[in-house]
Design a protein around this motif. Structure first.
Motif, PDB file in Angstrom:
ATOM      1  N   LYS A 652     -25.410  -4.526   5.399  1.00  0.00           N
ATOM      2  CA  LYS A 652     -24.405  -5.375   4.767  1.00  0.00           C
ATOM      3  C   LYS A 652     -24.999  -6.744   4.492  1.00  0.00           C
ATOM      4  O   LYS A 652     -25.658  -7.321   5.340  1.00  0.00           O
ATOM      5  CB  LYS A 652     -23.167  -5.474   5.640  1.00  0.00           C
ATOM      6  CG  LYS A 652     -22.312  -4.248   5.440  1.00  0.00           C
ATOM      7  CD  LYS A 652     -20.991  -4.308   6.133  1.00  0.00           C
ATOM      8  CE  LYS A 652     -20.306  -2.949   5.978  1.00  0.00           C
ATOM      9  NZ  LYS A 652     -19.443  -2.652   7.093  1.00  0.00           N
ATOM     10  N   ARG A 774     -29.903   3.331 -12.943  1.00  0.00           N
ATOM     11  CA  ARG A 774     -30.687   2.131 -12.677  1.00  0.00           C
ATOM     12  C   ARG A 774     -29.813   1.012 -12.145  1.00  0.00           C
ATOM     13  O   ARG A 774     -28.656   0.895 -12.556  1.00  0.00           O
ATOM     14  CB  ARG A 774     -31.372   1.672 -13.968  1.00  0.00           C
ATOM     15  CG  ARG A 774     -32.510   2.574 -14.370  1.00  0.00           C
ATOM     16  CD  ARG A 774     -32.795   2.460 -15.829  1.00  0.00           C
ATOM     17  NE  ARG A 774     -31.649   2.920 -16.610  1.00  0.00           N
ATOM     18  CZ  ARG A 774     -31.627   2.905 -17.934  1.00  0.00           C
ATOM     19  NH1 ARG A 774     -32.646   2.435 -18.610  1.00  0.00           N
ATOM     20  NH2 ARG A 774     -30.568   3.335 -18.574  1.00  0.00           N
ATOM     21  N   VAL A 775     -30.357   0.234 -11.269  1.00  0.00           N
ATOM     22  CA  VAL A 775     -29.614  -0.915 -10.740  1.00  0.00           C
ATOM     23  C   VAL A 775     -30.501  -2.151 -10.819  1.00  0.00           C
ATOM     24  O   VAL A 775     -31.698  -2.061 -11.107  1.00  0.00           O
ATOM     25  CB  VAL A 775     -29.169  -0.681  -9.279  1.00  0.00           C
ATOM     26  CG1 VAL A 775     -28.194   0.471  -9.194  1.00  0.00           C
ATOM     27  CG2 VAL A 775     -30.366  -0.428  -8.390  1.00  0.00           C
ATOM     28  N   ASN A 776     -29.903  -3.281 -10.555  1.00  0.00           N
ATOM     29  CA  ASN A 776     -30.629  -4.548 -10.575  1.00  0.00           C
ATOM     30  C   ASN A 776     -31.156  -4.877  -9.195  1.00  0.00           C
ATOM     31  O   ASN A 776     -30.578  -4.458  -8.200  1.00  0.00           O
ATOM     32  CB  ASN A 776     -29.694  -5.679 -10.999  1.00  0.00           C
ATOM     33  CG  ASN A 776     -29.339  -5.585 -12.456  1.00  0.00           C
ATOM     34  OD1 ASN A 776     -30.124  -5.109 -13.261  1.00  0.00           O
ATOM     35  ND2 ASN A 776     -28.145  -6.015 -12.779  1.00  0.00           N
ATOM     36  N   HIS A 778     -30.794  -7.542  -7.668  1.00  0.00           N
ATOM     37  CA  HIS A 778     -29.875  -8.385  -6.891  1.00  0.00           C
ATOM     38  C   HIS A 778     -28.559  -7.679  -6.576  1.00  0.00           C
ATOM     39  O   HIS A 778     -27.640  -8.292  -6.046  1.00  0.00           O
ATOM     40  CB  HIS A 778     -29.618  -9.692  -7.639  1.00  0.00           C
ATOM     41  CG  HIS A 778     -29.139  -9.493  -9.033  1.00  0.00           C
ATOM     42  ND1 HIS A 778     -27.885  -9.063  -9.318  1.00  0.00           N
ATOM     43  CD2 HIS A 778     -29.759  -9.626 -10.222  1.00  0.00           C
ATOM     44  CE1 HIS A 778     -27.744  -8.957 -10.619  1.00  0.00           C
ATOM     45  NE2 HIS A 778     -28.877  -9.278 -11.199  1.00  0.00           N
ATOM     46  N   ASP A 779     -28.444  -6.398  -6.915  1.00  0.00           N
ATOM     47  CA  ASP A 779     -27.229  -5.662  -6.549  1.00  0.00           C
ATOM     48  C   ASP A 779     -27.166  -5.494  -5.030  1.00  0.00           C
ATOM     49  O   ASP A 779     -28.188  -5.320  -4.378  1.00  0.00           O
ATOM     50  CB  ASP A 779     -27.217  -4.276  -7.204  1.00  0.00           C
ATOM     51  CG  ASP A 779     -26.951  -4.368  -8.690  1.00  0.00           C
ATOM     52  OD1 ASP A 779     -26.767  -5.496  -9.171  1.00  0.00           O
ATOM     53  OD2 ASP A 779     -26.961  -3.327  -9.355  1.00  0.00           O
ATOM     54  N   SER A 780     -25.963  -5.513  -4.517  1.00  0.00           N
ATOM     55  CA  SER A 780     -25.850  -5.430  -3.060  1.00  0.00           C
ATOM     56  C   SER A 780     -26.066  -3.990  -2.603  1.00  0.00           C
ATOM     57  O   SER A 780     -25.761  -3.030  -3.326  1.00  0.00           O
ATOM     58  CB  SER A 780     -24.469  -5.910  -2.620  1.00  0.00           C
ATOM     59  OG  SER A 780     -23.515  -4.907  -2.839  1.00  0.00           O
ATOM     60  N   PRO A 782     -24.480  -2.194  -0.214  1.00  0.00           N
ATOM     61  CA  PRO A 782     -23.289  -1.346  -0.146  1.00  0.00           C
ATOM     62  C   PRO A 782     -22.912  -0.767  -1.502  1.00  0.00           C
ATOM     63  O   PRO A 782     -22.506   0.380  -1.626  1.00  0.00           O
ATOM     64  CB  PRO A 782     -22.214  -2.311   0.364  1.00  0.00           C
ATOM     65  CG  PRO A 782     -22.953  -3.310   1.154  1.00  0.00           C
ATOM     66  CD  PRO A 782     -24.267  -3.488   0.454  1.00  0.00           C
ATOM     67  N   ARG A 783     -23.083  -1.575  -2.536  1.00  0.00           N
ATOM     68  CA  ARG A 783     -22.723  -1.090  -3.864  1.00  0.00           C
ATOM     69  C   ARG A 783     -23.664   0.017  -4.338  1.00  0.00           C
ATOM     70  O   ARG A 783     -23.220   1.054  -4.835  1.00  0.00           O
ATOM     71  CB  ARG A 783     -22.784  -2.268  -4.835  1.00  0.00           C
ATOM     72  CG  ARG A 783     -22.270  -1.898  -6.180  1.00  0.00           C
ATOM     73  CD  ARG A 783     -22.436  -3.016  -7.177  1.00  0.00           C
ATOM     74  NE  ARG A 783     -22.422  -2.412  -8.484  1.00  0.00           N
ATOM     75  CZ  ARG A 783     -21.325  -1.989  -9.062  1.00  0.00           C
ATOM     76  NH1 ARG A 783     -20.187  -2.137  -8.471  1.00  0.00           N
ATOM     77  NH2 ARG A 783     -21.377  -1.407 -10.252  1.00  0.00           N
ATOM     78  N   GLN A 786     -23.008   3.190  -2.572  1.00  0.00           N
ATOM     79  CA  GLN A 786     -21.861   3.924  -3.101  1.00  0.00           C
ATOM     80  C   GLN A 786     -22.264   4.715  -4.333  1.00  0.00           C
ATOM     81  O   GLN A 786     -21.900   5.882  -4.487  1.00  0.00           O
ATOM     82  CB  GLN A 786     -20.736   2.947  -3.424  1.00  0.00           C
ATOM     83  CG  GLN A 786     -19.422   3.637  -3.711  1.00  0.00           C
ATOM     84  CD  GLN A 786     -18.590   2.895  -4.738  1.00  0.00           C
ATOM     85  OE1 GLN A 786     -18.926   1.789  -5.156  1.00  0.00           O
ATOM     86  NE2 GLN A 786     -17.507   3.506  -5.162  1.00  0.00           N
ATOM     87  N   ILE A 787     -23.011   4.082  -5.225  1.00  0.00           N
ATOM     88  CA  ILE A 787     -23.467   4.775  -6.438  1.00  0.00           C
ATOM     89  C   ILE A 787     -24.338   5.966  -6.052  1.00  0.00           C
ATOM     90  O   ILE A 787     -24.172   7.080  -6.549  1.00  0.00           O
ATOM     91  CB  ILE A 787     -24.245   3.805  -7.351  1.00  0.00           C
ATOM     92  CG1 ILE A 787     -23.310   2.737  -7.886  1.00  0.00           C
ATOM     93  CG2 ILE A 787     -24.919   4.551  -8.480  1.00  0.00           C
ATOM     94  CD1 ILE A 787     -23.993   1.684  -8.728  1.00  0.00           C
ATOM     95  N   ASN A 800     -35.738  -4.738 -13.654  1.00  0.00           N
ATOM     96  CA  ASN A 800     -35.451  -6.153 -13.858  1.00  0.00           C
ATOM     97  C   ASN A 800     -34.706  -6.326 -15.169  1.00  0.00           C
ATOM     98  O   ASN A 800     -34.367  -5.349 -15.839  1.00  0.00           O
ATOM     99  CB  ASN A 800     -36.740  -6.970 -13.804  1.00  0.00           C
ATOM    100  CG  ASN A 800     -37.681  -6.610 -14.944  1.00  0.00           C
ATOM    101  OD1 ASN A 800     -37.261  -6.086 -15.971  1.00  0.00           O
ATOM    102  ND2 ASN A 800     -38.948  -6.862 -14.745  1.00  0.00           N
ATOM    103  N   SER A 801     -34.478  -7.553 -15.543  1.00  0.00           N
ATOM    104  CA  SER A 801     -33.614  -7.776 -16.699  1.00  0.00           C
ATOM    105  C   SER A 801     -34.267  -7.333 -17.995  1.00  0.00           C
ATOM    106  O   SER A 801     -33.619  -7.276 -19.028  1.00  0.00           O
ATOM    107  CB  SER A 801     -33.225  -9.246 -16.781  1.00  0.00           C
ATOM    108  OG  SER A 801     -34.368 -10.003 -17.068  1.00  0.00           O
ATOM    109  N   GLU A 802     -35.559  -7.054 -17.968  1.00  0.00           N
ATOM    110  CA  GLU A 802     -36.217  -6.595 -19.194  1.00  0.00           C
ATOM    111  C   GLU A 802     -36.399  -5.087 -19.196  1.00  0.00           C
ATOM    112  O   GLU A 802     -37.180  -4.564 -19.969  1.00  0.00           O
ATOM    113  CB  GLU A 802     -37.576  -7.265 -19.337  1.00  0.00           C
ATOM    114  CG  GLU A 802     -37.459  -8.711 -19.747  1.00  0.00           C
ATOM    115  CD  GLU A 802     -38.822  -9.320 -19.910  1.00  0.00           C
ATOM    116  OE1 GLU A 802     -39.706  -8.998 -19.089  1.00  0.00           O
ATOM    117  OE2 GLU A 802     -39.013 -10.085 -20.848  1.00  0.00           O
ATOM    118  N   ASN A 803     -35.712  -4.417 -18.278  1.00  0.00           N
ATOM    119  CA  ASN A 803     -35.794  -2.969 -18.198  1.00  0.00           C
ATOM    120  C   ASN A 803     -37.176  -2.503 -17.746  1.00  0.00           C
ATOM    121  O   ASN A 803     -37.630  -1.434 -18.123  1.00  0.00           O
ATOM    122  CB  ASN A 803     -35.402  -2.340 -19.539  1.00  0.00           C
ATOM    123  CG  ASN A 803     -35.096  -0.873 -19.407  1.00  0.00           C
ATOM    124  OD1 ASN A 803     -34.782  -0.390 -18.312  1.00  0.00           O
ATOM    125  ND2 ASN A 803     -35.202  -0.147 -20.493  1.00  0.00           N
TER     126      ASN A 803
END
Lengths: 817, 817
Positions: A652, A774-776, A778-780, A782-783, A786-787, A800-803
């Motif tokens: 957490k 795909r996730v970022n 900075h995603d938490s 727990p999130r 869940q995915i 990252n933000s540029e894929n």
């Protein structure tokens, strides 16, 4: 980035000799488990320091393939680069926010060394071009409907066959036990002829009893130990792990089923403190896997049916139904069966799947009912023996003031259960350490069997508990040491299977036992069952747990009634039931399905659900305070990477960045066969991001366009699906090409060298899964957890933000503690 | 791109006058439903041509805010740009592969015009910086545990209070019905004193009966019509929609609960063909929402408790428990209640949630049990009246050869059910069209009540069905037209609530009715119930459906027995039960929970599950061939965008590209307050991607870095959370600032003009959800549907390989047919 490079070099150092034993990370390939039994996980890495090095190792797991590959993530946004940097340094500032202690601990070396490297199942459907082609074909023909109908047929078959197997086990156990105990009773009557003399000779019956225990137990233990060790225990932890998405080798083979069936029959007949329910659930899972795949590895036979169901996704769905059918057959509890499967397995509630599961469960119960009715000579389907634990004749009543008592019983159950789990775990650890030889394991089982018989004989010999005949609840009353018209209540408890004893404790009229008898019985059985679970025999833990609970529940009611004779509400059967529920809750902690199973197997009114739930909840909560349920403990002991329902508390407040593994081995969308071959040889990962827009060889800087599995790459190499010879293979290649080899894809070693095709190119755009989740960074956690769980993923790409790839997250990343 | 621009201009044309009625797309904001009642969806757009224009409208929904904004997607990869182009052209090549017909049809204008514009719930947790701050605080204090404990307490409260409300409704209905029918019976006895004369005067009892029907029905219908129209019907479709993630205005208010309770009491007492079960489930949902939020809009009262649960995610979870508690209280079926909630709602199987739901259900049943036991003067909790439909005294037996008969009954149920649904839908359409006035709706309800009483009276008058007293199953036998020591069986059927009649049909001894009586009764009740469901009264459809099924089931058994008197297996109660199951399966099609509820409410042995399931499955499959279940039909008629379990067949083989909406209105990470204000004024969307890396004003070309909700933006503007005055608000701002206004965020109109702050800047990085779920344009629709449903999303961003926005997908995009 320096210390990261160092760490990787350390990792490479261990695999300098081109050894297959590369430190890898859970996702490591082991489709032929024996071949890489020596394969070790992260755990094996030289633990520089158990606290400081922990965070380091997280980011240094994926190996660079070629040493020329430049350091990763050069062109990332500064924040991410600095975060990774942070990860590499022990005691970083970011972690200090939450906790001064390091979050990840390495497991101990010894534990990891003997641990098989479990793989995940590919529950995610790979929707590549081939898959879409197939879909399109299906839309053209009415194949879609046909597949649905076939799926229904398979589920119905699963229900029927599971029930038939359960029936066979049940009937054989019943018949053999009947024979055994009848013979023993006769032997007792022959050798102790005097009704009032206590000097009768019990030695000969004792020896017979020993013989009838040792023979089957030794046989069963030997089969389990020498033929199929995975069949040891109840099988529920293994099925649970499988449904959770972990590939347990050999868990759903027909050979396993055969050994399991014989093992459970011999053990129960041998008189060990165990039940047949767990193995029945395992049997259901095997049946489901076997039928749905239409082929058998054990018999090396392919029936060429149900080919469309040959992938992990479909197979797991069928196994779900099989488990449910198994529970239903074991307990006669169809709804409980369905909920069991759901509780243990389903992450995504698919209405159709649940509906099919329920139907399989009901058909299983119905089939069992037909067969057992016929067997018992009834010509309508009212065989009420289906109520495994006996239906209560009259509605159980209770008063307000009993509710706190039920809660107290629950607390007691929680405490006893937690103690049982802890004791059992210790015994098993001891066992693992000091009994490594196979023959030792067989001998151990025999010793426990002897212990049980001896304790029982001592109890029968020393306790004088005679009850008048007439309302005797046993089929074969033993007169042993009693007057005429009396029977020996102690012998009645012992001279039957544990399941029958539970039934006696629930339904025997008040005053059937002495307090001393039950006290000793409880203690003896508590210890015996604790010593038994973990032996190399096929046995479930449900019945002994219920038995112990029923014994102390009934005992408490008797003691209280003895102290307060005016307390008429103390119906001993009722308290035995509550005690069983409490003890089960304390040991198993599977609250939802357990409560429903108990409700269904005892046929109590819905108004009695409430006391049951109170006892179960109290037991679970008290037990959870001390340790985990016995199944979860076993799974942990085996280091199976089981995903929990909620992310672990340690996670957490963390972000994906903190748990991801990087650098990641990537493949270009069009890459050379040579690169793929050597990469597969060198590393053991199972999923590789496919990247595009690559500058030279800096693959890990490319843009993510998909993900490809190790098994797919091996098929591509094996079948030579190269760009250069496309016209040869293209017409014949379909998703079936990949399914044909399921589930045992060959290892990379069985792919011959590519001398002449070394410069050929593989175009992955057709084979890869173009829609990885795909996730970022900075995603938490727990999130993303869940995915990961809701979608049943195996690999989760962090971009990252540029894929561009920033790391990869797999099952194990959520589990290290 | 030309025709796209044209389409957008057409859209703008309709909103030239700065009118709030902008064509928008389902996600349109309507937190104050009355204010934008005139708001219309996509449906309102001038339907250029129902076939060719369909695909166009899909891509032209999101409006460009400023006309200077250049055409979108200039710098996309060519493939995507051409695809979008393709979308704009009717009859494109890509679609030709699958189908020559267009896939999407506009709904008819008339239907859409009267449709409220439903919003989605925000089930997804927005894990922004504020949320993470709160999480971190919780990790520091033991708040996390406390929140869990509070959640348990709320669930327990939900169970208790739901049960109390259900009890009150139940007892009041029972008492009033008793009074009513006792009075009527006395009146009959007074006015038809001659036992053997058939010339008695039934007019006075008839008039009394009319009076006692018209008064309550008129009162109930008037309350529903004038005070809270949403309470009409059973409430299950609304609760189902809510749990599915659609915000139904006013569905969970206390006022709604009050009207519903009074409505259902008056309607059932009035003698309409309906049950109280549906409304009880709705009541449970309201109770759950009310308790968990700790405030009431109806009483404008904020209790300042449970503030942490004030978001859509938590509220929906509680409503899930409330629905389950409602089912449990209505039927005395805790497991059925839990499964009902799951079947209707849960997409993600969260073990803890299910466990809490089960506990709420069990507590609800227990409370009901206590209260009803006390009410009936029993001092232990064995009030078996909890078995709503009566427990069968002896186990129901059946033979092999009966299974095909059960299947035939199932098929009959399916056919009758499908016909009922179709007839009911037609009646309701007729109603909607020809009875638009409120007073007309009240009169209609009265007319149906009169019709019912008249038909019943005619049946009683004309049919001579006298049975000997003694084993009479009714409490108040009517002697009407019968000999002494006889009672009138027709009057017995009619002089009680429908629920009691179901019980009679299940449990009356064989030979209690004439064939003619039951035939007429079946026909009359079939028509009556069909005319009743859809009236503006609060009534459930479960009991009348079960009643019709029980009637024809029993009838069939009686007729067959009459033809083949040797067929002794034809136990009429058994066939009544199977008939009820078949009819319920045919009308409702809620197979899983329905079967469990039937098993629990009738207390049949688990061996009888199989016949029930056979009847239910056959009925469902036959019915599904013709139309949908009644609840789904109602939901469709109301144009509620309910997500199905599987993507619609039309969507198979499509990719995200084909269903996405674009261009998308985006906001820069740091954007001007002015832009946000005017954008909110101009468009009605609820979610806006937050973008970075923007060249000038070309927002829709930026890289996606998050998503922000309309409600959040409004709070930001209202509270003036600008960068320029950061030091003022920063210390006091937390996630609570946003929760305070939940669930009724003000409309943008209530935000005052920003004259002096017009050039202030908003920095969204703190407020936006930084982890929106993103998919690729080429992902298949079934796959993204699964993601959308499993994660309970509201907005799904479609991005290209450079992480730039390609479109947005919302609930409605999966629903257009």
């Amino acid at each position: 980035m320096d210390d990261k490079r160092t760490l990787i070099d350390v990792g490479d150092g261990t695999s300098d000799e081109d050894d297959p034993i590369i430190p890898s990370k859970g996702t490591g390939h082991s489709s032929k488990p024996k071949e890489d039994a020596g394969l070790v996980g992260l755990n094996e890495e030289p633990a520089t320091s158990s606290s400081g090095g922990a965070a380091q190792s997280i980011s240094g797991i994926y190996h660079l393939i070629d040493n020329d590959q430049p350091p990763l993530l050069e062109n990332n946004t500064p924040s991410i680069a600095s975060e990774i940097q942070t990860n590499g340094n022990a005691g970083s500032t970011n972690r200090d926010i939450n906790n001064s202690e390091p979050i990840f601990h390495l497991r101990s070396r010894t534990a990891a060394a003997s641990t098989p490297n479990y793989e995940s199942l590919d529950y995610e459907v790979c929707e590549n071009t081939l898959f879409q082609d197939e879909q399109r074909k299906r839309l053209a023909e009415p194949f879609s409907l046909r597949k649905d109908v076939i799926r229904w047929i398979i589920f119905i078959q699963i229900g029927i066959i599971t029930a038939l197997i359960a029936c066979s086990i049940d009937i054989i156990i019943e018949e053999l036990s009947e024979l055994k105990y009848e013979f023993l009773i006769k032997s007792v009557q022959k050798n102790v002829p005097l009704s009032d003399a206590s000097d009768g000779d019990l030695v000969i019956p004792y020896l017979y009893w020993l013989l009838f225990s040792i023979l089957p137990v030794a046989f069963g233990a030997a089969m389990v130990t020498y033929i199929e060790p995975i069949t040891a225990g109840s099988g529920i932890p293994q099925v649970k792990s499988y449904l959770n998405g972990v590939k347990i080798p050999r868990i759903v083979r027909i050979k396993t089923l055969a050994v399991k069936a014989i093992g459970v029959i011999t053990s129960v007949v041998g008189g060990l403190a165990g039940g047949k329910e767990g193995p029945m659930i395992h049997a259901g899972a095997v049946v489901a896997a076997g039928i749905s795949q239409g082929k058998s590895t054990t018999f090396v036979k392919d029936f060429r049916v149900f080919k469309a169901f040959r992938d992990d996704h479909e197979k797991r769905d069928f196994v779900l139904g099989g488990g449910a059918a198994g529970v239903s057959a074991a307990f006669g509890a169809p709804i409980g069966g369905m909920l069991f499967s759901l509780e243990e397995a389903a992450s995504f509630w698919n209405q159709n799947l649940i509906w099919r599961t329920l139907v399989a469960s009901i058909i299983s119960v119905f089939t069992l009912n037909i067969v057992l009715s016929a067997y018992h000579g009834l010509n309508d389907f009212t065989f009420t023996g289906l109520f495994n634990l006996g239906k209560f004749d009259q509605p159980l009543k209770f008063d307000y003031f009993e509710l706190p008592i039920f809660m107290l019983l629950g607390v007691t159950g929680g405490l006893l259960g937690a103690a049982w789990n802890s004791l059992n775990t210790r015994i098993n650890k001891f066992r693992k350490r000091f009994i490594p030889w196979k023959i030792g394991k067989v001998i151990e089982a025999v010793v426990v069997a002897i212990m049980g018989v001896t304790l029982a004989c001592l109890m029968i010999y020393f306790i004088n508990d005679c009850r008048p005949l007439g309302n005797d609840p046993t089929n074969h009353p033993v007169q042993l040491f009693c007057e005429d018209n009396e029977y020996n209540a102690v012998a009645a408890l012992w001279f039957q299977t544990p399941e029958a004893t539970v039934r006696s404790l629930f339904h025997d009229p008040p005053g059937s036992h002495k307090i001393l008898t039950l006290t000793l019985f409880t203690v003896v059985y508590y210890v015996l069952s604790c010593a038994t679970f973990g032996l190399n025999v096929s046995l479930g833990v449900f019945i002994p747990t219920a038995l112990v609970g029923a014994a102390w529940g009934r005992l408490l009611a008797m003691v209280t009634f003895y102290l307060f004779p005016q307390a008429e509400f103390l119906h001993p059967g009722k308290y035995a039931l509550i005690g069983a529920a409490a003890n089960l809750g304390g040991v198993l902690r599977m609250t939802i399905s357990l409560s429903v199973i108990l409700m269904e197997t005892t046929g109590v009114e819905s108004s009695f659900f409430f006391p049951l739930i109170i006892a179960l909840i109290s037991a679970k909560w008290v037990g959870d305070y001390f340790n985990e349920g016995i199944y979860d403990t076993q799974i942990q002991e085996n280091h199976v990477p089981l995903l929990t329902w909620e992310p672990l508390p340690q996670y957490k407040g963390l972000t994906a960045q903190k748990i991801l593994s990087s650098p990641v081995v990537c493949i270009k969308l069009r890459d050379s066969a040579h690169y793929i071959y050597s990469m597969l040889k060198k590393c053991e990962h199972n999923g590789f991001p496919v990247v595009d827009d690559v500058q030279g060889d800096r693959r890990s800087e490319g843009r993510v366009c998909g993900i490809i599995l190790r098994s797919q790459l091996i098929v591509i190499l094996l079948k030579s699906l190269y760009v250069e010879n496309k016209r040869f293979w293209l017409p014949d290649t379909s998703i079936q090409t990949f399914r044909d080899l399921y589930p045992r894809y060959p290892s990379i070693k069985s792919v011959r060298k590519l001398d002449e095709k070394i410069n050929y190119t593989v175009d992955l755009s057709m084979f890869m899964n173009p829609s990885p989740v795909r996730v970022n960074p900075h995603d938490s956690v727990p999130r993303i957890f869940q995915i990961f769980r809701a979608l049943g993923l195996r690999h989760l790409l962090v971009i990252n933000s540029e894929n561009r790839i920033a790391g990869i997250i797999t099952r194990r990343d959520f589990i290290y503690k």
